[in-house]
Every structure is written in C-alpha cells, then in structure tokens.
Design an enzyme around this catalytic site. Structure first.
Site, PDB file in Angstrom:
ATOM      1  N   ALA A  65     -19.930 -19.244  10.289  1.00 26.42           N
ATOM      2  CA  ALA A  65     -20.389 -20.532   9.762  1.00 26.42           C
ATOM      3  C   ALA A  65     -19.155 -21.371   9.444  1.00 26.42           C
ATOM      4  CB  ALA A  65     -21.206 -20.304   8.494  1.00 26.42           C
ATOM      5  N   GLY A 109     -21.193 -15.495  10.781  1.00 25.58           N
ATOM      6  CA  GLY A 109     -22.350 -16.092  11.455  1.00 25.58           C
ATOM      7  C   GLY A 109     -22.291 -15.958  12.966  1.00 25.58           C
ATOM      8  N   GLU A 112     -23.645 -12.632  13.613  1.00 26.84           N
ATOM      9  CA  GLU A 112     -25.080 -12.698  13.278  1.00 26.84           C
ATOM     10  C   GLU A 112     -25.868 -13.434  14.359  1.00 26.84           C
ATOM     11  OE1 GLU A 112     -23.990 -14.350   9.443  1.00 26.84           O
ATOM     12  OE2 GLU A 112     -25.037 -12.712   8.435  1.00 26.84           O
ATOM     13  N   GLU A 132     -17.370 -11.962   5.549  1.00 26.30           N
ATOM     14  CA  GLU A 132     -17.754 -12.838   4.431  1.00 26.30           C
ATOM     15  C   GLU A 132     -17.226 -12.353   3.087  1.00 26.30           C
ATOM     16  OE1 GLU A 132     -19.748 -11.846   6.886  1.00 26.30           O
ATOM     17  OE2 GLU A 132     -21.043 -13.489   7.543  1.00 26.30           O
TER      18      GLU A 132
HETATM   19  N1  CAA Z   1     -14.999 -22.308   9.675  1.00 29.07           N
HETATM   20  C1  CAA Z   1     -14.269 -23.418   9.819  1.00 29.07           C
HETATM   21  N2  CAA Z   1     -13.134 -23.480  10.545  1.00 29.07           N
HETATM   22  C2  CAA Z   1     -12.738 -22.361  11.152  1.00 29.07           C
HETATM   23  C3  CAA Z   1     -13.446 -21.145  11.058  1.00 29.07           C
HETATM   24  C4  CAA Z   1     -14.635 -21.154  10.276  1.00 29.07           C
HETATM   25  N3  CAA Z   1     -15.424 -20.053  10.160  1.00 29.07           N
HETATM   26  N4  CAA Z   1     -12.792 -20.190  11.766  1.00 29.07           N
HETATM   27  C5  CAA Z   1     -11.709 -20.791  12.299  1.00 29.07           C
HETATM   28  N5  CAA Z   1     -11.670 -22.102  11.933  1.00 29.07           N
HETATM   29  C6  CAA Z   1     -10.657 -23.101  12.284  1.00 29.07           C
HETATM   30  C7  CAA Z   1      -9.382 -22.886  11.491  1.00 29.07           C
HETATM   31  O1  CAA Z   1      -9.492 -23.487  10.211  1.00 29.07           O
HETATM   32  C8  CAA Z   1      -8.374 -23.571  12.373  1.00 29.07           C
HETATM   33  O2  CAA Z   1      -8.474 -24.960  12.193  1.00 29.07           O
HETATM   34  P1  CAA Z   1      -7.142 -25.870  12.080  1.00 29.07           P
HETATM   35  O3  CAA Z   1      -6.457 -25.669  13.402  1.00 29.07           O
HETATM   36  O4  CAA Z   1      -7.669 -27.239  11.863  1.00 29.07           O
HETATM   37  O5  CAA Z   1      -6.353 -25.305  10.938  1.00 29.07           O
HETATM   38  C9  CAA Z   1      -8.884 -23.261  13.777  1.00 29.07           C
HETATM   39  O6  CAA Z   1     -10.262 -22.915  13.629  1.00 29.07           O
HETATM   40  C10 CAA Z   1      -8.176 -22.082  14.406  1.00 29.07           C
HETATM   41  O7  CAA Z   1      -8.253 -20.985  13.502  1.00 29.07           O
HETATM   42  P2  CAA Z   1      -6.971 -20.129  13.060  1.00 29.07           P
HETATM   43  O8  CAA Z   1      -5.763 -20.970  13.016  1.00 29.07           O
HETATM   44  O9  CAA Z   1      -7.356 -19.398  11.794  1.00 29.07           O
HETATM   45  O10 CAA Z   1      -6.890 -19.117  14.305  1.00 29.07           O
HETATM   46  P3  CAA Z   1      -6.295 -17.655  14.333  1.00 29.07           P
HETATM   47  O11 CAA Z   1      -6.278 -17.263  15.777  1.00 29.07           O
HETATM   48  O12 CAA Z   1      -5.041 -17.553  13.541  1.00 29.07           O
HETATM   49  O13 CAA Z   1      -7.391 -16.732  13.554  1.00 29.07           O
HETATM   50  C11 CAA Z   1      -9.648 -15.999  13.036  1.00 29.07           C
HETATM   51  C12 CAA Z   1      -8.667 -16.568  14.093  1.00 29.07           C
HETATM   52  C13 CAA Z   1      -9.224 -14.557  12.697  1.00 29.07           C
HETATM   53  C14 CAA Z   1     -11.034 -15.999  13.658  1.00 29.07           C
HETATM   54  C15 CAA Z   1      -9.620 -16.873  11.770  1.00 29.07           C
HETATM   55  O14 CAA Z   1      -9.798 -18.250  12.157  1.00 29.07           O
HETATM   56  C16 CAA Z   1     -10.663 -16.553  10.757  1.00 29.07           C
HETATM   57  O15 CAA Z   1     -10.520 -15.587  10.021  1.00 29.07           O
HETATM   58  N6  CAA Z   1     -11.735 -17.380  10.677  1.00 29.07           N
HETATM   59  C17 CAA Z   1     -12.762 -17.255   9.665  1.00 29.07           C
HETATM   60  C18 CAA Z   1     -13.682 -16.067   9.952  1.00 29.07           C
HETATM   61  C19 CAA Z   1     -14.722 -15.956   8.863  1.00 29.07           C
HETATM   62  O16 CAA Z   1     -14.431 -15.730   7.692  1.00 29.07           O
HETATM   63  N7  CAA Z   1     -16.010 -16.101   9.243  1.00 29.07           N
HETATM   64  C20 CAA Z   1     -17.123 -16.017   8.333  1.00 29.07           C
HETATM   65  C21 CAA Z   1     -17.538 -17.390   7.900  1.00 29.07           C
HETATM   66  S1  CAA Z   1     -18.773 -17.384   6.611  1.00 29.07           S
HETATM   67  C22 CAA Z   1     -20.235 -17.082   7.409  1.00 29.07           C
HETATM   68  O17 CAA Z   1     -20.293 -16.957   8.613  1.00 29.07           O
HETATM   69  C23 CAA Z   1     -21.436 -17.003   6.521  1.00 29.07           C
HETATM   70  C24 CAA Z   1     -22.681 -16.515   7.186  1.00 29.07           C
HETATM   71  O18 CAA Z   1     -22.951 -15.337   7.172  1.00 29.07           O
HETATM   72  C25 CAA Z   1     -23.622 -17.442   7.802  1.00 29.07           C
END
Ligand code: CAA
Length: 258
Positions: A65, A109, A112, A132
């Site tokens: 998400a 998400g 999911e 999460e």
């Molecule tokens: N939401 C918003 N933006 C996101 C995102 C997310 N879930 N995942 C990645 N992005 C964005 C980053 O902020 C970044 O944006 P900027 O370039 O503007 O800074 C861009 O995508 C690239 O990401 P990274 O620089 O972090 O890329 P990376 O290769 O270094 O890492 C990753 C990749 C390991 C996937 C890392 O981006 C990450 O950990 N993302 C979040 C994963 C996460 O926590 N997901 C769960 C979300 S909560 C949820 O999903 C709730 C639910 O159950 C419904």
C-alpha cells in the site's frame, strides 16, 4: 475510465492488467486501486475474456500500500472511508480466473494482492513478504489470513512477525507460488496459462474456481456436498456432452460455453 496507473489490454481471450506506477515500485495508491477495480470489472463484463492476468514490472509486482497515503489516515478516516474494503478486493471477487504474474517485490499489500488472485506464477527474481510490522502496523488486506492458508502457521507467523522476505524458490516450496519461471518468460507464460484456461468450457472453469475457493470457507463435508451438487449440475451443460463425445471420438472439443 482512463487509466493513469495501469494498462489494460486483451491478448486473445485474456485480459492483461499491468500495474504501472514505476516511480513508487507500483505502491498501491487509492487511485491505482480504483483503476484496478474498474479494470477487473471491465474484464469480468467482457464476454470475449475468459481469464485475467495481473502483473507489475520486472522490479516490482507491488511494494505494498502507499505508505504516504496510509500515514495521512487516522482511525476515523480509515473507518469512515472503509480503507482497503472499499477498493482492494475486486480481484478476490472476480468469478473468472485471475492469475498473478509476480516479478520483483510483492510486499505488504502487493503480496496480499497476489494472494487475492487464484494462483501465483513467480519469476525467479520474485520476493514476497509482509513487512507491515516494520512500519508499526499489521497486514491489512488479508496477509495474516491468506498467507497462513497458503504456507501454514509457522512460516506465516515468522514472516508477519519479522517482515523477512521469501524468495521465489522458497515461495514455490512453501506453496505460495504454483511455479517459478525465468523472468524473461513470466508474462508470456502467465498469459499462455490463462489462455489455456480461457479456452476451456467457461461454466466448468467458473464452477471449478468456485469449488476450490469453497474449500477455504467451509467444512470438508459441506465442501464435498457443494462439489457434488455442481458436479451433478455439469450434466446439464452442452459442454459436458461435447467434452465427453470429443474424448470418445478422439477429436478436439468445440466448446459452446453453455
Ligand atoms: N509506498 C510508497 N512509496 C513506496 C513504497 C510504498 N509501499 N515502496 C517503495 N516506495 C517508493 C520509495 O519511497 C521510493 O520513492 P522515492 O524515489 O521518491 O524516494 C521509490 O518507491 C523506490 O523505493 P526505494 O528507494 O525504497 O527502493 P529500494 O530498491 O531501495 O527498496 C523496497 C525497495 C525494499 C521494496 C523498499 O522500497 C520498501 O521497503 N518499500 C516498502 C515496503 C513496505 O513496507 N510495504 C508495506 C506497505 S504497508 C501495506 O501494504 C499495508 C497493507 O497491508 C495493505
């Protein structure tokens, strides 16, 4: 609807939905999920479509998400706006088969969403996880429930409590992915699989999907009863007569989808 965050195309009798929000690794914003809801409904309503594939990019199926959007919610907003329930669950509601073709990250998400599909074909670079816990919440789109049903308690508990990722090989061994294919072949392989399903008798395909899903919702004896009822119901279709005749006459069936 005009799509800004995904593309919808048809390949033969398959609808291919490609999540396309590359700058955020396909993070599932509300706008993206509105579009996905619309695209799945359009594919459901299209008589020329027999199955769907949902995919992302080589780097990310979806990284979860949109955390920026989630941060802006408090309880009242999440509750009143019906966060997740409002526009995430259409792939799980679809009656036509939906395959998730997963390359790269399928996190939170994203994992999911893949699990809402009927089965997952993974590229060899796929990574699945429910991280999460690391942002101070719990999975909110079915992760604790569906992952547990896919891989069992021990692995689901470990993944949800630690946020560690599972690679494609582990996902296949654990039963999360039905199979792993080379990244370069992922979409073609998923579309080919969807095509093969779409060409079969549609009532039989839809009934099969309904029955396998029934196994997750009910007791064994009720599930067996549901299967027996639909098995008997199949004897009223033209495709049952055609399929059995074609086998006995050693020819390909000509499905009528009725
Ligand atoms: N939401 C918003 N933006 C996101 C995102 C997310 N879930 N995942 C990645 N992005 C964005 C980053 O902020 C970044 O944006 P900027 O370039 O503007 O800074 C861009 O995508 C690239 O990401 P990274 O620089 O972090 O890329 P990376 O290769 O270094 O890492 C990753 C990749 C390991 C996937 C890392 O981006 C990450 O950990 N993302 C979040 C994963 C996460 O926590 N997901 C769960 C979300 S909560 C949820 O999903 C709730 C639910 O159950 C419904």
């Amino acid at each position: 609807m005009t799509y800004q965050n995904l593309t919808l195309e048809t390949r033969g009798n398959v609808a291919l939905i490609t999540l396309n929000r590359p700058k955020a690794l396909n993070a599932l914003s509300s706008a993206l999920m509105d579009e996905l809801t619309d695209a799945v409904r359009a594919a459901e309503a299209d008589d020329g479509v027999g199955a769907m594939v949902i995919t992302g990019s080589d780097k990310a199926f979806a990284a979860g998400a949109d955390i920026g959007e989630l941060k802006a919610h408090d309880f009242a907003r999440a509750y009143v706006e019906n966060l997740i329930s409002r526009n995430w669950e259409e792939p799980a509601r679809a009656r036509k088969p939906v395959i998730a073709a997963v390359a790269g990250y399928a996190l939170g998400g994203g994992c999911e969403l893949a699990m809402m599909c009927d089965f997952i074909i993974a590229a060899d670079n796929a990574k699945f996880g429910q991280p999460e816990i690391r942002i101070g919440v719990v999975p909110g789109a079915g992760g604790t429930q569906r992952l547990t049903r896919f891989v069992g308690k021990s692995k689901a508990m470990e993944m949800c409590l630690t946020g560690r990722m599972m690679d494609a090989g582990e996902a296949e061994r654990a039963g999360l992915a039905s199979r792993v294919v080379p990244l370069a072949d992922l979409v073609d392989e998923a579309v080919k699989t969807a095509q093969a399903i779409a060409e079969l008798s549609r009532p039989a395909v839809m009934a099969t999907k309904e029955l396998v899903n029934t196994a997750y919702e009910t007791t064994l004896s009720e599930g067996i009863r549901a299967e027996r009822r639909l098995f008997h119901a199949m004897f009223s279709t033209a495709d049952k007569d055609e399929g059995m005749a074609a086998f006995l006459e050693k020819r390909e069936p000509d499905w009528k989808h009725r």
